[in-house]
Design a protein around this motif. Sequence first.
Motif, short mmCIF file in Angstrom:
data_model
loop_
_atom_site.label_atom_id
_atom_site.label_comp_id
_atom_site.label_asym_id
_atom_site.label_seq_id
_atom_site.Cartn_x
_atom_site.Cartn_y
_atom_site.Cartn_z
N CYS A 151 0.84 -1.20 0.00
CA CYS A 151 0.00 0.00 0.00
C CYS A 151 0.88 1.24 0.00
O CYS A 151 1.74 1.40 0.87
CB CYS A 151 -0.91 -0.01 1.23
SG CYS A 151 -2.06 1.39 1.27
N HIS B 102 0.07 4.29 0.62
CA HIS B 102 -0.25 5.19 1.72
C HIS B 102 0.21 4.57 3.05
O HIS B 102 -0.32 3.57 3.50
CB HIS B 102 -1.74 5.48 1.77
CG HIS B 102 -2.26 6.09 0.49
ND1 HIS B 102 -1.97 7.38 0.13
CD2 HIS B 102 -3.00 5.57 -0.51
CE1 HIS B 102 -2.53 7.64 -1.04
NE2 HIS B 102 -3.17 6.56 -1.45
N GLY B 103 1.22 5.15 3.62
CA GLY B 103 1.73 4.65 4.89
C GLY B 103 2.79 3.57 4.75
O GLY B 103 3.35 3.12 5.75
N GLY B 104 3.06 3.13 3.52
CA GLY B 104 4.09 2.13 3.31
C GLY B 104 3.79 0.80 3.95
O GLY B 104 4.70 0.08 4.38
N ARG B 105 2.52 0.44 4.02
CA ARG B 105 2.14 -0.81 4.67
C ARG B 105 2.29 -2.00 3.73
O ARG B 105 2.12 -1.88 2.51
CB ARG B 105 0.69 -0.75 5.18
CG ARG B 105 0.44 0.35 6.21
CD ARG B 105 -0.91 0.15 6.86
NE ARG B 105 -1.98 0.01 5.87
CZ ARG B 105 -2.59 1.02 5.30
NH1 ARG B 105 -2.24 2.26 5.59
NH2 ARG B 105 -3.57 0.83 4.43
#
Length: 261
Positions: A17, A19-22
Amino acid sequence: MWRATRTPDGPGTIHLCAHGGRAEAWGPGSQWLLARSPAMTGALDSLDGFDPSRHPVVARLARRMASARLTRTERVLDALVPAILEQKVAGAEARWAWAGLVRLLGDPAPGPVPLLLTPSPRQLLEVPPYAFHRLGVERRRAETIHRCAVVAHRLEEAVELGSDVLDQRLLSVPGVGVWTSAEVRRIALGDADAVSIGDYHVPHAVAWALAGEARADDDRMLELLAPFAGHRGRVVRLIEAAGISAPRRGPRMRLRSIARH
């Protein structure tokens, strides 16, 4: 991004992801995939030795796409089979054949989304010639895929040994040439210097971008890329990502079908 593949530990699916590097992963290969998620996102790509100021066009593209990085999957067969399918045919034809092969052989991937795993070496060896024919793949490419499946373990081992070793092992397989090897090393290892010699379009695009020349051969392309030794493939990717292409002088390659013959 979702990716399903066969790892050394078994099947796995990873979700990356932005967004947020998840990163999340499922299946027996989940830990293997999570450990390599930085490489998959380009976080391990090194710009050491890359000097875009050696050409104004490259400098402009590097500034415009400053966050662009080369990714690596560390899975050779996943990149090799599609590259073989793309030998000497239009890209759309190759993608259609690859999608058909995955639908024919792919097992359901672990995880919450309906993905299919890429074919295993054993599955590829069990595909009869007529099945390849129905996918528009003639005997020569089908036999090359079979030969690669036989030595798939040796090719996957080379990931830990570096790009030069993988190149040597790929070129030792009849039917695998320098173009195919470069395509695989770029995807599997993120090789910043891998140049697809023998490509129909790339020399023209490079010559047009760097010299304003509408047509060029591989020697001219390599001459223009020489100042960027070690990062020649990176320069090609910047040119491609920018959508730069030489003016066309003829019709597009026609899609063909051998499945009805």
